[in-house]
Write an enzyme that holds these catalytic residues in place. Structure first.
Site, PDB file in Angstrom:
ATOM      1  N   CYS A   1      -0.782  12.440  35.904  1.00 11.39           N
ATOM      2  CA  CYS A   1       0.021  11.378  36.768  1.00 11.39           C
ATOM      3  C   CYS A   1      -0.578  10.460  36.644  1.00 11.39           C
ATOM      4  CB  CYS A   1       1.199  11.903  37.962  1.00 11.39           C
ATOM      5  SG  CYS A   1       2.074  11.648  38.669  1.00 11.39           S
TER       6      CYS A   1
ATOM      7  N   ARG B   1       2.237  10.093  44.513  1.00 12.83           N
ATOM      8  CA  ARG B   1       2.407  10.164  42.700  1.00 12.83           C
ATOM      9  C   ARG B   1       2.811  11.702  42.316  1.00 12.83           C
ATOM     10  NH1 ARG B   1       2.642   5.745  39.364  1.00 12.83           N
ATOM     11  NH2 ARG B   1       2.397   7.133  37.364  1.00 12.83           N
TER      12      ARG B   1
ATOM     13  N   TRP C   1      -0.686  16.153  37.026  1.00 14.32           N
ATOM     14  CA  TRP C   1       0.693  16.910  37.628  1.00 14.32           C
ATOM     15  C   TRP C   1       1.319  18.191  36.360  1.00 14.32           C
ATOM     16  CZ3 TRP C   1       6.118  17.607  35.675  1.00 14.32           C
ATOM     17  CH2 TRP C   1       6.749  17.824  36.561  1.00 14.32           C
TER      18      TRP C   1
ATOM     19  N   ASN D   1      -2.318  10.122  30.545  1.00 15.38           N
ATOM     20  CA  ASN D   1      -1.154  10.562  30.928  1.00 15.38           C
ATOM     21  C   ASN D   1       0.279  10.657  30.218  1.00 15.38           C
ATOM     22  OD1 ASN D   1      -1.665  10.329  33.541  1.00 15.38           O
ATOM     23  ND2 ASN D   1      -0.486   8.172  34.218  1.00 15.38           N
ATOM     24  N   GLY D   2       1.117  11.228  29.880  1.00 12.66           N
ATOM     25  CA  GLY D   2       2.527  11.969  28.752  1.00 12.66           C
ATOM     26  C   GLY D   2       1.751  12.634  28.482  1.00 12.66           C
TER      27      GLY D   2
ATOM     28  N   GLU E   1      23.822  12.695  46.961  1.00 15.27           N
ATOM     29  CA  GLU E   1      22.280  12.740  47.412  1.00 15.27           C
ATOM     30  C   GLU E   1      21.866  13.213  48.830  1.00 15.27           C
ATOM     31  OE1 GLU E   1      18.508  10.414  47.983  1.00 15.27           O
ATOM     32  OE2 GLU E   1      19.562  10.937  46.433  1.00 15.27           O
TER      33      GLU E   1
ATOM     34  N   LYS F   1      18.483  15.382  48.458  1.00  8.78           N
ATOM     35  CA  LYS F   1      17.086  14.757  49.976  1.00  8.78           C
ATOM     36  C   LYS F   1      16.719  16.688  50.508  1.00  8.78           C
ATOM     37  CE  LYS F   1      15.981  10.986  48.676  1.00  8.78           C
ATOM     38  NZ  LYS F   1      16.194  11.553  47.799  1.00  8.78           N
TER      39      LYS F   1
ATOM     40  N   GLU G   1      15.223  18.662  47.851  1.00  9.40           N
ATOM     41  CA  GLU G   1      13.712  17.998  47.711  1.00  9.40           C
ATOM     42  C   GLU G   1      13.015  18.671  48.827  1.00  9.40           C
ATOM     43  OE1 GLU G   1      13.845  14.083  45.450  1.00  9.40           O
ATOM     44  OE2 GLU G   1      14.769  13.713  47.262  1.00  9.40           O
TER      45      GLU G   1
ATOM     46  N   HIS H   1      38.257  25.740  45.050  1.00  9.05           N
ATOM     47  CA  HIS H   1      37.951  26.228  42.930  1.00  9.05           C
ATOM     48  C   HIS H   1      36.974  26.687  42.713  1.00  9.05           C
ATOM     49  CE1 HIS H   1      41.652  24.129  42.346  1.00  9.05           C
ATOM     50  NE2 HIS H   1      41.365  22.763  42.487  1.00  9.05           N
TER      51      HIS H   1
ATOM     52  N   LYS I   1       5.982  11.728  41.950  1.00 16.62           N
ATOM     53  CA  LYS I   1       6.880  10.323  42.258  1.00 16.62           C
ATOM     54  C   LYS I   1       7.763   9.643  41.060  1.00 16.62           C
ATOM     55  CE  LYS I   1       8.727   7.217  45.630  1.00 16.62           C
ATOM     56  NZ  LYS I   1       9.702   7.147  45.948  1.00 16.62           N
TER      57      LYS I   1
END
Length: 608
Positions: free
Chosen positions: A2, A27, A73, A98-99, A481, A485, A488, A504, A603
């Site tokens: 990360c 991050r 990460w 990274n990646g 949203e 939150k 998370e 429904h 992040k």
């Protein structure tokens, strides 16, 4: 992922590397490590926080004037010391990355046949061995790195050092951010400008395919063909103070409280100039004027901002608008329309899925593009034709708050500007929209003053395992949203639905143990929403209602009501999301979770 930090100097760079990693902790990561050159390669890696890595480095007396560091990460291989970066190969070669290397399995098999032994489960270790295999042929680190990248498929930012070249730091990028920091007689490397603000504000952002060669005497950048290229230096506006926690318990709390200021900074230019297309760049009038429709591409929280914007753009500008999850957009067959404005939304401007979606759209013939982003000089702003910079300031908490509300402000300005360009905006309407933006920071401050009431709700939520969020119309994305939150940072399972969808299916979940949060502004759908909430109450559900002052909700047995300031009309979504942010924050605090660095999350999502 990360975070990458590198440094070459005439002083011990270990404290520089540690400080850089500390600045990147926001991050998200699960392990960390450093490698330095000092009469050979010294490497220290640890699981957990950077503080533990710092202790280990001090205990081992690690020092050197050249080094690289990384926070990982996990993508390939579980979090463990053996999988932590930097990875190394023969001849004292060490690599951070990274990646994701998509063809790592093929490369690993080939390298094993050549006699290389692997100590990790990561895709990154193949890079270290590939660099060595090329270095053994040429004894030139830059050439070895260039040839290695030609064999890699996927996205990456890579930094490499070698014990045989103790005054040279090499790095390259493709699809993952990387920048050079310019000091006085010393040079730095990072995946994020925040890592370097304690040492320099002068940054050079590498372009796709660039390779940078750092020595004590300077730096040299070449493109993917090996040709020298100039890259402009920029002065970062970030400051050490913006990255400090100050009197707050968590960065998320700080960033929620900063929203009035962030909104004021974001709309400042709109209030000064009106809804002028030049707000979005020099080509604003031409690009926005040519568009006959809009497609909004984003991920996560930014996607919820896109969903709100779809309502605004169709209501105000009267042109068709779609909102799509960026990670899905490029994997389906779509019908290109060259006159569609592609709007990409990202806090960091480095979100891999959103970047890939923009590139796919452009490859399909969509030449009209706009990036809404919080970070200047990010990959997204460089790729898009137009840019609107939200001025939220540095956001450190993984769960986005002020970035979201400033994205909403930017998207509202876009909707009104599109209407103005099409002569669908009266002078009276434009004036009222400007007044609404002008009032917005102060109105959000009034909402923040409701925090004690929201804390009392959090006490009721803290022991729950599930929650349901409801909204109608433009407030359904706000319910989404709020649900995100809570998930998370508190790890409570939460879902959001349009309130009309209750009967429904979701109504089957409702009982006394499932709190139901309703976003209930005093708008045209209020009476419909009240009917939906009666369905919850009749099944023994407990309601938590965010209402406006004049919406005539009353707290009764099983119905808890918090009244916001007077209804703010079309900008009401900005108002109503703030208490949902506070609710998630205080529930997480009561549950004792890591608010700023929730488990398994990062992040800046720079891999697919």
């Amino acid at each position: 992922m990360c975070g990458i930090v590198g440094a070459i100097a005439r002083r011990n760079v270990v404290p520089v590397l540690i400080e850089g990693l500390r600045r990147l902790e926001y991050r998200g990561y699960d392990s960390a490590g450093i490698a330095v050159i000092n009469e050979g390669l010294q490497r220290v890696r640890s699981i957990g926080r950077v503080a533990q890595l710092e202790q280990d480095a001090l205990a081992l007396q690690v020092s050197g004037t050249l080094g690289i560091a990384h926070t990982r990460w996990a993508t390939h291989g579980a979090p463990s010391v053996r999988n932590a970066h930097p990875h190394q190969s023969r001849d004292g070669i060490a690599v951070v990355h990274n990646g994701i290397i998509e063809n790592h399995e093929t490369l690993r098999s080939r390298l094993i046949q050549q006699g290389y032994e692997f100590e990790s489960d990561t895709d990154t270790e193949v890079i270290a061995h590939l660099v060595h295999s090329r270095y053994a042929l040429h004894r030139d680190l830059a050439r070895a790195l260039q040839e290695t990248t030609g064999l890699l498929e996927g996205a990456f930012a890579i930094a490499v050092i070698c014990a045989h070249e103790p005054e040279r730091l090499l790095a390259t990028r493709r699809g993952s951010p990387l920048l050079v920091g310019l000091g006085e007689g010393e040079y730095f490397l990072a995946s994020d400008a925040a890592a370097l603000i304690s040492f320099t504000h002068h940054m050079v952002y590498l372009e796709e395919g660039d390779v940078v060669d750092l020595t004590l005497s300077g730096y040299r950048i070449t493109d993917s063909n090996g040709q020298p290229v100039p890259r402009a230096a920029h002065v970062s506006a970030l400051s050490v103070e913006t990255a400090e926690l100050g009197p707050y318990a968590h960065y998320m709390q700080k960033e929620i409280a900063e929203q009035p200021r962030a909104l004021a900074d974001t709309v400042e230019h709109v209030l000064a100039r009106g809804f002028a297309p030049e707000l979005f760049g020099a080509k604003g009038a031409a690009v926005l004027g040519e568009a006959d429709s809009v497609t909004l591409l984003a991920c996560g929280t930014s996607f919820h901002a896109a969903l709100v914007a779809r309502y605004w753009i169709e209501q105000i500008a009267k042109i068709p608008c779609w909102a799509e999850v960026a990670s899905e957009y490029r994997y389906r067959e779509s019908v290109p329309n060259p006159r569609t404005l592609i709007v990409v939304i990202s806090q960091s401007g480095e979100t891999a899925d959103t970047l890939a979606a923009l590139k796919h759209a452009q490859a399909q013939g969509h030449a009209l593009s706009l990036a809404i982003c919080n970070v200047p000089e990010s990959a997204l702003t460089r790729q898009a034709t137009l840019t609107f910079l939200t001025r939220a300031g540095m956001e450190i908490g993984v769960a986005s708050t002020k970035a979201f509300t400033t994205q909403l402000a930017a998207l509202f300005a876009l909707a009104v500007t599109l209407a103005r360009l099409r002569n669908r905006l009266t002078a009276t309407a434009e004036s009222s929209y400007l007044d609404a933006l002008r009032r917005l920071p102060n109105k959000v401050q009034h909402v923040l003053n409701l925090e004690p009431q929201i804390q009392s709700w959090a006490e009721e939520f803290a022991d729950k395992q599930h929650a349901l969020f409801l909204g109608r119309g433009v407030h359904y994305p706000i319910a989404l949203e709020g649900s995100l939150k809570l998930k998370e940072i508190s790890y409570i399972h939460a879902e959001a639905y349009p309130a009309g969808e209750l009967k429904h299916g979701p109504l089957a979940l409702v009982d006394a143990h499932m709190p139901v949060v309703a976003v209930a502004p005093n708008d045209a759908l209020l009476e419909k929403l009240k009917s939906n909430l009666q369905e919850v109450k009749a099944r023994g559900g407990v309601l938590y209602v965010l209402a406006d002052n004049d919406s005539h909700f009353t707290s009764t047995e099983g119905v808890h009501v918090i009244r916001l300031p007077d209804h703010e009309g079309i900008l009401s979504p900005v108002m109503h999301v703030v208490p949902l942010q506070l609710l998630a924050y205080h529930v997480a605090r009561r549950r004792g979770t890591d608010v700023d660095k929730p488990r398994n999350l990062a992040k800046s999502v720079t891999v697919e």
